[in-house]
Scaffold this motif. Sequence first.
Motif, PDB file in Angstrom:
ATOM      1  N   THR A   1       0.852  -1.183   0.000  1.00 23.68           N
ATOM      2  CA  THR A   1       0.000   0.000   0.000  1.00 23.68           C
ATOM      3  C   THR A   1       0.888   1.233   0.000  1.00 23.68           C
ATOM      4  O   THR A   1       1.600   1.506   0.972  1.00 23.68           O
ATOM      5  N   PHE A   2       0.887   1.955  -1.107  1.00 25.49           N
ATOM      6  CA  PHE A   2       1.740   3.132  -1.266  1.00 25.49           C
ATOM      7  C   PHE A   2       1.136   4.336  -0.563  1.00 25.49           C
ATOM      8  O   PHE A   2      -0.071   4.560  -0.626  1.00 25.49           O
ATOM      9  N   MET A   3       1.977   5.117   0.098  1.00 22.33           N
ATOM     10  CA  MET A   3       1.528   6.316   0.777  1.00 22.33           C
ATOM     11  C   MET A   3       2.103   7.538   0.072  1.00 22.33           C
ATOM     12  O   MET A   3       3.317   7.718   0.023  1.00 22.33           O
ATOM     13  N   ILE A   4       1.226   8.350  -0.498  1.00 23.37           N
ATOM     14  CA  ILE A   4       1.668   9.519  -1.257  1.00 23.37           C
ATOM     15  C   ILE A   4       1.607  10.780  -0.396  1.00 23.37           C
ATOM     16  O   ILE A   4       1.139  10.747   0.732  1.00 23.37           O
ATOM     17  N   LEU A   5       2.122  11.869  -0.970  1.00 23.97           N
ATOM     18  CA  LEU A   5       2.136  13.184  -0.323  1.00 23.97           C
ATOM     19  C   LEU A   5       3.090  13.244   0.873  1.00 23.97           C
ATOM     20  O   LEU A   5       2.900  14.022   1.806  1.00 23.97           O
TER      21      LEU A   5
END
Length: 281
Positions: A55-59
């Motif tokens: 699960t990629f976490m952006i920002l």
Amino acid sequence: MTNRVKKPDWLKVSLASTGNFAEVKKIVQQHHLHTICTSGKCPNICDCWARGTATFMILGEICTRSCKFCNTLTGKPLPVDPNEPANVAESIRLMKLKHAVITSVDRDDLDDLGASHWAATITEIKKVNPGTTLETLIPDFQGKDELIDLVINARPEIISHNIETVKRLTPLVRSAARYDVSLHVLARIAQSGITAKSGLMVGLGETEAEVLETMDDLLKAGCTVLTIGQYLQPSRKNIPVTEYVIPEQFARYKTIGLEKGFRQVESAPLVRSSYHAENHL
């Protein structure tokens, strides 16, 4: 000093890494990506990464909020990385993912709360990986419809927003989010025709009646997929566990949820909002 509840043996997980774990870890590090798997100290990291999912976490990795259950860094975030949409899209291509999950920290410091970056990331992922389905686990965007719509209009297959806990405990557990605002976000998603999904933690002092009330509120909002998992205290600075809910109670919640009308309910101690998310399409 607060008495700590002892973790039962049946809740302990193996951290042995197998399969694709090393390859996923390498790709994540090479592309300077953030994942909720590591920042959230998820107990399923070895299982998911071995299956080639993440699960990629952006920002960025610094959140503007400081929820008491969460281990993500809080403070003043760095500027948004304009290369992040391309980096995430390329990593998904290298991992050969059939289904990907994207989440983010809260960015209350940005004029649009990060919504346009969300839309750009979804668009780039779909351009580079046209065969990959996508789940987005979004923040509440302070309940602003025009910002929620930016994500909706990018058309991910599932949009998830976690209610996290029951109404009574929300002010104690979540730093800025409000129960009614989360329900509004989910209703906006459901009204668009995209699958609306939410997640609930237990073991924070809620009662069964409150969990069932939350289920009813989610269903009224149009949410059709629900995950329920045991809250695990990620560090001593986080709110302590009140109770370790037994597996039989999780099974009961799943049965009741399906009977109430959810299309899918994942309910077990180690379930997290993105665990086996490919099954929620």
